[in-house]
Write a protein that holds these residues in place. Structure first.
Motif, PDB file in Angstrom:
ATOM      1  N   UNK A 164       7.985  -8.065  13.625  1.00 41.35           N
ATOM      2  CA  UNK A 164       7.973  -7.680  15.038  1.00 41.35           C
ATOM      3  C   UNK A 164       7.375  -6.282  15.212  1.00 41.35           C
ATOM      4  N   UNK A 165       7.781  -5.346  14.361  1.00 42.02           N
ATOM      5  CA  UNK A 165       7.263  -3.978  14.467  1.00 42.02           C
ATOM      6  C   UNK A 165       5.761  -3.933  14.198  1.00 42.02           C
ATOM      7  N   UNK A 166       5.318  -4.642  13.177  1.00 42.43           N
ATOM      8  CA  UNK A 166       3.898  -4.594  12.835  1.00 42.43           C
ATOM      9  C   UNK A 166       3.035  -5.228  13.918  1.00 42.43           C
ATOM     10  N   UNK A 167       3.456  -6.364  14.459  1.00 47.42           N
ATOM     11  CA  UNK A 167       2.656  -7.021  15.492  1.00 47.42           C
ATOM     12  C   UNK A 167       2.694  -6.246  16.801  1.00 47.42           C
ATOM     13  N   UNK A 168       3.846  -5.705  17.161  1.00 51.17           N
ATOM     14  CA  UNK A 168       3.958  -4.950  18.410  1.00 51.17           C
ATOM     15  C   UNK A 168       3.164  -3.647  18.371  1.00 51.17           C
ATOM     16  N   UNK A 169       3.036  -3.053  17.188  1.00 52.98           N
ATOM     17  CA  UNK A 169       2.356  -1.760  17.082  1.00 52.98           C
ATOM     18  C   UNK A 169       0.834  -1.873  17.175  1.00 52.98           C
ATOM     19  N   UNK A 170       0.313  -3.083  17.012  1.00 50.75           N
ATOM     20  CA  UNK A 170      -1.136  -3.311  17.047  1.00 50.75           C
ATOM     21  C   UNK A 170      -1.878  -2.274  16.191  1.00 50.75           C
ATOM     22  N   UNK A 171      -1.690  -2.309  14.892  1.00 53.29           N
ATOM     23  CA  UNK A 171      -2.278  -1.291  14.013  1.00 53.29           C
ATOM     24  C   UNK A 171      -3.798  -1.307  14.041  1.00 53.29           C
ATOM     25  N   UNK A 172      -4.373  -0.161  13.756  1.00 57.05           N
ATOM     26  CA  UNK A 172      -5.833  -0.048  13.717  1.00 57.05           C
ATOM     27  C   UNK A 172      -6.384  -0.526  12.379  1.00 57.05           C
ATOM     28  N   UNK A 173      -5.793  -0.037  11.288  1.00 58.09           N
ATOM     29  CA  UNK A 173      -6.369  -0.280   9.959  1.00 58.09           C
ATOM     30  C   UNK A 173      -5.713  -1.436   9.215  1.00 58.09           C
ATOM     31  N   UNK A 211     -15.716  11.567   8.616  1.00 63.78           N
ATOM     32  CA  UNK A 211     -15.114  12.537   7.701  1.00 63.78           C
ATOM     33  C   UNK A 211     -13.787  11.989   7.196  1.00 63.78           C
ATOM     34  N   UNK A 212     -13.025  12.795   6.481  1.00 64.24           N
ATOM     35  CA  UNK A 212     -11.856  12.296   5.765  1.00 64.24           C
ATOM     36  C   UNK A 212     -10.573  12.288   6.581  1.00 64.24           C
ATOM     37  N   UNK A 213     -10.656  12.535   7.882  1.00 60.81           N
ATOM     38  CA  UNK A 213      -9.465  12.530   8.724  1.00 60.81           C
ATOM     39  C   UNK A 213      -9.665  11.584   9.899  1.00 60.81           C
ATOM     40  N   UNK A 214      -9.759  10.277   9.626  1.00 55.35           N
ATOM     41  CA  UNK A 214     -10.066   9.329  10.701  1.00 55.35           C
ATOM     42  C   UNK A 214      -9.005   9.267  11.789  1.00 55.35           C
ATOM     43  N   UNK A 215      -7.717   9.430  11.432  1.00 50.62           N
ATOM     44  CA  UNK A 215      -6.657   9.364  12.431  1.00 50.62           C
ATOM     45  C   UNK A 215      -6.865  10.449  13.495  1.00 50.62           C
ATOM     46  N   UNK A 216      -7.152  11.677  13.046  1.00 50.74           N
ATOM     47  CA  UNK A 216      -7.366  12.783  13.974  1.00 50.74           C
ATOM     48  C   UNK A 216      -8.622  12.566  14.813  1.00 50.74           C
ATOM     49  N   UNK A 217      -9.684  12.048  14.179  1.00 47.69           N
ATOM     50  CA  UNK A 217     -10.930  11.796  14.896  1.00 47.69           C
ATOM     51  C   UNK A 217     -10.729  10.746  15.981  1.00 47.69           C
ATOM     52  N   UNK A 269      -7.620  -0.590  19.930  1.00 47.39           N
ATOM     53  CA  UNK A 269      -8.493   0.071  18.961  1.00 47.39           C
ATOM     54  C   UNK A 269      -8.238  -0.609  17.624  1.00 47.39           C
ATOM     55  N   UNK A 270      -9.302  -1.044  16.958  1.00 48.73           N
ATOM     56  CA  UNK A 270      -9.123  -1.870  15.762  1.00 48.73           C
ATOM     57  C   UNK A 270     -10.297  -1.702  14.816  1.00 48.73           C
ATOM     58  N   UNK A 289      -1.620   2.079   4.997  1.00 48.02           N
ATOM     59  CA  UNK A 289      -0.343   2.509   4.424  1.00 48.02           C
ATOM     60  C   UNK A 289       0.299   3.600   5.283  1.00 48.02           C
ATOM     61  N   UNK A 290      -0.509   4.509   5.803  1.00 44.99           N
ATOM     62  CA  UNK A 290       0.007   5.555   6.681  1.00 44.99           C
ATOM     63  C   UNK A 290       0.565   4.961   7.973  1.00 44.99           C
ATOM     64  N   UNK A 291      -0.100   3.948   8.491  1.00 42.60           N
ATOM     65  CA  UNK A 291       0.420   3.277   9.688  1.00 42.60           C
ATOM     66  C   UNK A 291       1.793   2.665   9.412  1.00 42.60           C
ATOM     67  N   UNK A 292       1.951   2.090   8.225  1.00 40.38           N
ATOM     68  CA  UNK A 292       3.242   1.514   7.859  1.00 40.38           C
ATOM     69  C   UNK A 292       4.307   2.597   7.720  1.00 40.38           C
ATOM     70  N   UNK A 293       3.949   3.732   7.151  1.00 42.88           N
ATOM     71  CA  UNK A 293       4.906   4.835   7.018  1.00 42.88           C
ATOM     72  C   UNK A 293       5.387   5.308   8.388  1.00 42.88           C
ATOM     73  N   UNK A 294       4.482   5.372   9.341  1.00 46.84           N
ATOM     74  CA  UNK A 294       4.858   5.824  10.675  1.00 46.84           C
ATOM     75  C   UNK A 294       5.814   4.829  11.344  1.00 46.84           C
ATOM     76  N   UNK A 295       5.693   3.553  10.973  1.00 44.31           N
ATOM     77  CA  UNK A 295       6.561   2.528  11.547  1.00 44.31           C
ATOM     78  C   UNK A 295       7.911   2.453  10.850  1.00 44.31           C
ATOM     79  N   UNK A 296       7.902   2.583   9.518  1.00 43.68           N
ATOM     80  CA  UNK A 296       9.096   2.267   8.738  1.00 43.68           C
ATOM     81  C   UNK A 296       9.672   3.453   7.960  1.00 43.68           C
TER      82      UNK A 296
END
Length: 347
Positions: free
Chosen positions: A60-69, A306-312, A330-331, A26-33
């Motif tokens: 297009x945005x979702x596929x181009x961004x190659x999301x991790x989660x 830990x609880x901050x995977x994006x930062x890690x 990264x996936x 959901x956070x990945x989607x927020x960063x995109x949209x």
């Protein structure tokens, strides 16, 4: 209506992540949209997401961004409320037939899923039922190599359906759940992670010559590499499975990776799937990078501890890229648990 008064485009998708990681998708989607409206369809895994962007641009945005989660998306082009599963499925079939996309000569994959609490038959039984309802289209129903994917998601209160190209779903597997058949004598489920990485990243493991497997025990990744015909040096202070020890292409070093010195450019593949801290993993991998030839591939997992995977993830990637590794993908694979997989090339 004047163009300036036209309503903004919107689109709806069912989005799937690994269990307990939907919030990060959901956070990945927020960063995109930016603004994202979402509700949970299935506990900790599946979300109904409304975006303030048209469907084509959103895909297009979702596929181009190659999301991790974000593991899988399916478009919602039809929805119907109700609790009679038979009526809901018939209505969804009517939508599909009315689209005109299924016809003679077209290959279609039917992917039917259910959320917890949805009544009626099982998802495989509903899929069989849907196929019967769509027989009149004369399309060929396949499990792979489809022209179109028909996605149906049944909840206790309704049904959602959509039709899309396989490449627009992030994964052509239903819900992104990549399934491999467990083999007799298979050493561990970890083998599935490397099999999925090979598929997801477009690799051919048999094209490599010589690999080092750091933290190899009990030998799930080593066994797959040996099956692919590679010479494998397995490093781990723990024991490898006895079935591997007589393999002619295996060199087993029962030590910690920090205690070993290899020749420069000795390997063209480095893999690491250790259940240790990311910081220690980075130290061990970077300490042996001299042995990976330029242009060689590294496949490693990062344990999200830990609880901050994006930062890690950002921190680990920065450390690895500072050691002549360039991250290609990264996936969080379906077979990953509290971890992600990195695919890197040494430059």
């Amino acid at each position: 209506m004047e163009a300036a008064d036209a309503l903004p485009e919107e689109s709806t998708f069912i989005c799937t992540a690994n269990r307990d990681f939907a919030a990060y998708a959901q956070e990945e989607l927020r960063r995109l949209f930016g603004s994202v409206k979402s509700s949970v369809l299935s506990d900790r895994e599946v979300l109904l997401v409304k975006l303030n962007t048209g469907a084509e641009e959103a895909v297009r945005k979702m596929t181009d961004s190659r999301p991790i989660f974000l593991r899988h998306v399916q478009p919602v082009q039809f929805e119907r409320e109700g609790d009679n599963v038979g009526e809901l499925l018939s209505a969804a079939a009517g939508f599909v037939l009315g689209s005109g996309l299924l016809a003679a000569g077209i290959k279609a994959a039917l992917q039917v899923r259910k959320s917890e609490g949805a009544g009626g038959d099982s998802a495989p039984q509903l899929k069989e039922w849907l196929e019967e309802l769509l027989r009149g289209s004369e399309a060929e129903f396949v499990s792979a190599g489809a022209d179109w994917i028909v996605s149906v998601y049944v909840t206790p209160s309704g049904v959602y359906a959509g039709i899309s190209r396989p490449e627009d779903n992030l994964s052509d597997w239903s819900g992104g759940a990549v399934r491999f058949r467990r083999e007799e004598g298979q050493l561990s489920r970890a083998k599935f992670k490397l099999l999925e990485a090979e598929r997801e990243f477009g690799l051919d493991l048999s094209a490599y010559r010589s690999a080092v497997d750091i933290g190899a025990a009990p030998g799930g990744w080593t066994s797959l590499l040996l099956e692919r015909g590679l010479k494998v040096t397995a490093v781990d202070p723990a024991k490898l499975h006895p079935s591997l020890l007589k393999m002619p292409n295996l060199t087993y070093i029962r030590k910690n990776a920090s205690e070993i010195k290899f020749r420069d450019n000795e390997f063209d593949l480095l893999v690491c799937d250790m259940s240790w801290s990311p910081k220690l993993m980075v130290q061990l991998v970077t300490g042996l990078l001299h042995a990976l030839a330029p242009g060689g591939t590294a496949i490693i997992t990062i344990k999200l501890m830990h609880k901050k995977p994006m930062a890690l993830i950002k921190e680990v990637i920065a450390s690895l890229e500072g050691s002549r590794l360039q991250v290609q993908r990264s996936k969080q694979l379906f077979h990953n648990r509290e971890e992600i997989t990195l695919y890197m090339i040494k430059y």
